[in-house]
Design an enzyme around this catalytic site. Structure first.
Site, PDB file in Angstrom:
ATOM      1  N   PHE A   1      30.547  46.079  33.365  1.00 54.94           N
ATOM      2  CA  PHE A   1      29.154  46.280  33.892  1.00 54.94           C
ATOM      3  C   PHE A   1      28.394  46.770  32.994  1.00 54.94           C
ATOM      4  O   PHE A   1      28.840  47.970  32.109  1.00 54.94           O
ATOM      5  CB  PHE A   1      29.715  47.294  34.985  1.00 54.94           C
ATOM      6  CG  PHE A   1      28.282  47.384  35.923  1.00 54.94           C
ATOM      7  CD1 PHE A   1      27.722  46.285  36.544  1.00 54.94           C
ATOM      8  CD2 PHE A   1      27.638  48.686  36.144  1.00 54.94           C
ATOM      9  CE1 PHE A   1      26.700  46.585  37.623  1.00 54.94           C
ATOM     10  CE2 PHE A   1      26.417  48.707  36.758  1.00 54.94           C
ATOM     11  CZ  PHE A   1      26.076  47.829  37.522  1.00 54.94           C
TER      12      PHE A   1
ATOM     13  N   ASP B   1      37.796  51.014  34.039  1.00 55.11           N
ATOM     14  CA  ASP B   1      36.865  51.268  35.145  1.00 55.11           C
ATOM     15  C   ASP B   1      37.278  50.371  36.412  1.00 55.11           C
ATOM     16  O   ASP B   1      37.615  49.221  36.019  1.00 55.11           O
ATOM     17  CB  ASP B   1      35.285  50.790  34.681  1.00 55.11           C
ATOM     18  CG  ASP B   1      34.476  50.883  35.900  1.00 55.11           C
ATOM     19  OD1 ASP B   1      34.851  50.907  36.919  1.00 55.11           O
ATOM     20  OD2 ASP B   1      33.022  50.467  35.629  1.00 55.11           O
TER      21      ASP B   1
ATOM     22  N   TYR C   1      31.539  53.474  46.862  1.00 51.46           N
ATOM     23  CA  TYR C   1      30.515  52.856  47.692  1.00 51.46           C
ATOM     24  C   TYR C   1      30.912  51.206  48.123  1.00 51.46           C
ATOM     25  O   TYR C   1      30.168  50.567  49.110  1.00 51.46           O
ATOM     26  CB  TYR C   1      29.259  52.913  47.589  1.00 51.46           C
ATOM     27  CG  TYR C   1      28.917  52.901  46.153  1.00 51.46           C
ATOM     28  CD1 TYR C   1      28.737  51.501  45.627  1.00 51.46           C
ATOM     29  CD2 TYR C   1      28.586  54.002  45.191  1.00 51.46           C
ATOM     30  CE1 TYR C   1      28.363  51.344  44.302  1.00 51.46           C
ATOM     31  CE2 TYR C   1      28.330  53.701  43.928  1.00 51.46           C
ATOM     32  CZ  TYR C   1      28.065  52.425  43.446  1.00 51.46           C
ATOM     33  OH  TYR C   1      27.694  52.166  42.040  1.00 51.46           O
ATOM     34  N   LYS C   2      31.720  50.565  47.190  1.00 48.07           N
ATOM     35  CA  LYS C   2      32.177  49.177  47.508  1.00 48.07           C
ATOM     36  C   LYS C   2      33.256  49.162  48.444  1.00 48.07           C
ATOM     37  O   LYS C   2      33.139  49.264  49.751  1.00 48.07           O
ATOM     38  CB  LYS C   2      32.453  48.664  45.789  1.00 48.07           C
ATOM     39  CG  LYS C   2      31.364  48.699  45.330  1.00 48.07           C
ATOM     40  CD  LYS C   2      31.877  48.302  43.609  1.00 48.07           C
ATOM     41  CE  LYS C   2      30.744  48.293  42.754  1.00 48.07           C
ATOM     42  NZ  LYS C   2      29.437  47.727  43.012  1.00 48.07           N
TER      43      LYS C   2
ATOM     44  N   ARG D   1      27.422  35.510  44.458  1.00 47.30           N
ATOM     45  CA  ARG D   1      28.516  36.382  44.607  1.00 47.30           C
ATOM     46  C   ARG D   1      28.988  36.668  46.075  1.00 47.30           C
ATOM     47  O   ARG D   1      28.239  37.142  46.595  1.00 47.30           O
ATOM     48  CB  ARG D   1      28.284  37.768  43.564  1.00 47.30           C
ATOM     49  CG  ARG D   1      29.590  38.605  43.543  1.00 47.30           C
ATOM     50  CD  ARG D   1      29.072  39.682  42.433  1.00 47.30           C
ATOM     51  NE  ARG D   1      28.571  40.703  43.044  1.00 47.30           N
ATOM     52  CZ  ARG D   1      28.469  42.011  42.791  1.00 47.30           C
ATOM     53  NH1 ARG D   1      29.272  42.472  41.790  1.00 47.30           N
ATOM     54  NH2 ARG D   1      27.784  42.902  43.529  1.00 47.30           N
TER      55      ARG D   1
END
Lengths: 396, 396
Positions: free
Chosen positions: A112, A183, A208-209, A355
């Site tokens: 990311f 990560d 938060y995912k 996605r």
């Protein structure tokens, strides 16, 4: 396999099929009452006393333990706070200090971008020949040599869902004398993670995912327990001090993972996340993984049949894929906008990736079929110029 | 002088006189409805779309402008996020880069310890002879020489309320070629601040004290507008990138103050703070200051008459005092515990400081008199051994 589906524990808007829980999870039903309680009964009534009386001060480690249980981290090895970018910085800064004779942070181009940016900022600040080296994901293992201080990778690629193998990659890093930082942004709550078993030194992630902690929920950091008392915190804030309320003028790092705390924790977000973690009670991560793979396989099969304009961008082998499926499509941005208008919410990542995230806590096979039917209808009837896939006026 | 009192806009618990708004401000009445709205109508219903539809992404700069108006910072020069410790790190890291030939960060022993700890962490990471130099508050001006890269001070001392003078101190720093960083933790919302007029390069502060943003509310950072496009962000997270959603592999700092953003902002906390800032509509900071000084002078006079056991620790001259009054008392911890039991909430700072904050938005002269009457009663009747000031059994 036990059923992990628990739609009734989430607010899912009418007419929406949500395939973007890998970006922002939906709200668990019980969160608003908890956050309101923190405001009305704790902040308003206890005022400053809330830090002790309501247990606010202990939340970063308590919630850390709840997250730790999902990722194979022992109690007391994970603490919450800040954002994922800050946690990446903490992990990298502590990691490079563990290999003072080396100058390279190795990562891959599938990481990311914020992780790469943070590493870039750190090496820029350090100067002295420090360097961020980026290679293609499949070249990482070969690129680990004895110049590498730290290998920093995201287990699941945010665009394609391609998965690194944590244990062998960590072994490769260690064989070359490097420190390993993982990560877990797209892993925590998405698939089984055996953090202790991987033997990595550091791990970080967001909540938060797949953990449904809400927009801007606190991040986490893990330090391998045998190293937690040695890690030097670069972001040496007062709540990571051994005795913050002694107000000493000199910093002395706290015990173990406590030293990775920085400033005053965000209590409303912390409470929302703590409440959201209750959704996981009784969920076996292996069952969750099996259900996720089943939904993904169904989606790939149905999309390839019904929407041949799309090209699979994710690995076809489920074993090396996270909990998302991505397709390439030249006009992916416009197509995703059209889909969102129709209530099928996924997202788009430049330059051409559509996605879709799969979250078996609140998604089932009927949702997948319904989503694919809408995708086909959008592609056939809403993208009016078949050759160019230009989209109708309302979508820009 | 316009009346700034607006008790009706705060929840103030029955039987409490709150003299600790300098540590955690009370909850504004309208905050819970706003935060519930963000949860139920935005997060739950918009899901990922909230970032644009509900304007979440713009909140750090919007709220930054609202805070900026209270501290004399022009629009577009302040951004919210993270914690104060993180903002101190950002300011210091950018500041030292502006003086690459110098190695000293100068601060004082009256600074809040976390600021010193963060500086210690930064110089430790930088190595190469970087040094944190701490002198007594009254010796700072004389200690600024041409070895000093950055002067970092907190305007109002967290223990005593002693105030540095921002403008002359900044001039002294600049005269020696140093960069000036001000911490406004005990200034923002407490007294008039003329940030632009001070000409300092950086300022930081928190919002859970006098700005009533709630426990763990986001911090702020100010960069002088003419430097904002030059400041190098050490914490180069993706939301400070020029184009975060291009997902470039290389970092390119955003325009101006935007580059001081780091990771995903905490939206529940951001909304609570944004709502809390509405309390300030129509408040003139000079009126607020006059009311604060009046309450403090009354408090000092009444305490010195009624509770002679206490010794004033704050400057007697209101002009060099922030919005708090501190007294020294050998058994200050026990006495403060006893006071809190009686509903007079101040706080204690080691080794012997009893600290009382004055916040004219929700405190008036009757509150001050009532608080002092309870203080006298506690000292006369609850501390049973007059010589040793030992406290009754229920307080430990």
């Amino acid at each position: 396999m036990a059923d992990v589906l628990r739609k009734e524990q989430f607010i899912l808007p009418e007419g929406v099929i949500y395939l973007d829980g890998n970006s922002l999870g939906p709200m668990p039903v019980s969160v608003p009452a908890r956050v309101s309680g923190v405001m009305n009964e704790e902040w308003a009534q206890m005022l400053i006393r809330g830090w002790n009386q309501a247990g606010w001060m202990a939340m970063p480690t308590e919630v850390g333990d709840a997250v730790g249980r999902l990722i194979g981290a022992p109690a007391g090895s994970v603490v919450m706070g800040d954002t994922l970018s800050i946690k990446v910085y903490q992990a990298l800064a502590a990691a490079v200090k563990m290999r003072p004779d080396r100058r390279v942070i190795l990562s891959d181009t599938g990481n990311f971008p914020s992780d790469l940016y943070i590493a870039e900022g750190l090496v820029g600040l350090l100067g002295q020949g420090y360097e961020l080296r980026k290679v293609a994901p499949e070249e990482v293992a070969d690129a680990i040599d004895d110049s590498v201080a730290v290998v920093m990778l995201t287990e699941v690629d945010y665009r394609t869902g391609r998965k690194h193998e944590m244990k062998p990659m960590t072994e490769a890093a260690h064989a070359a004398g490097a420190v390993m930082v993982w990560d877990l942004a797209h892993s925590a709550g998405a698939l089984p993670v055996d953090l202790a078993g991987s033997n990595c030194e550091f791990a970080v992630g967001c909540t938060y995912k797949y953990l449904n902690g809400g927009p801007g929920a606190p991040a986490f950091i893990y330090v391998r327990p045998d190293l937690a008392d040695q890690a030097e915190p670069a972001l040496s804030g007062w709540l990571g001090h051994r005795a913050p309320f002694d107000f000493d003028l000199d910093y002395a790092p706290g015990k173990g993972i406590e030293r990775m705390r920085v400033g005053t924790p965000p209590i409303l977000q912390m409470a929302a996340l703590q409440e959201a973690m209750k959704v996981w009670e009784g969920v076996d991560m292996n069952d969750l993984r099996a259900a996720s793979v089943e939904l993904q396989e169904q989606f790939i099969e149905e999309v390839e049949k019904a929407v041949p304009q799309l090209t699979l961008a994710s690995p076809r082998d489920a074993a090396v894929r996270g909990s998302q499926v991505s397709f390439r499509f030249e006009h992916g941005y416009a197509a995703m906008q059209a889909l969102i208008h129709r209530g099928v919410i996924g997202d788009f990542r430049a330059p051409d990736i559509m996605r879709f995230g799969f979250t078996p806590l609140y998604l089932d096979a009927d949702d997948v079929s319904a989503a694919v039917a809408i995708m086909r209808d959008v592609m056939e009837n809403e993208l009016w110029d078949v050759d160019a896939y230009k989209v109708r006026g309302r979508v820009t």
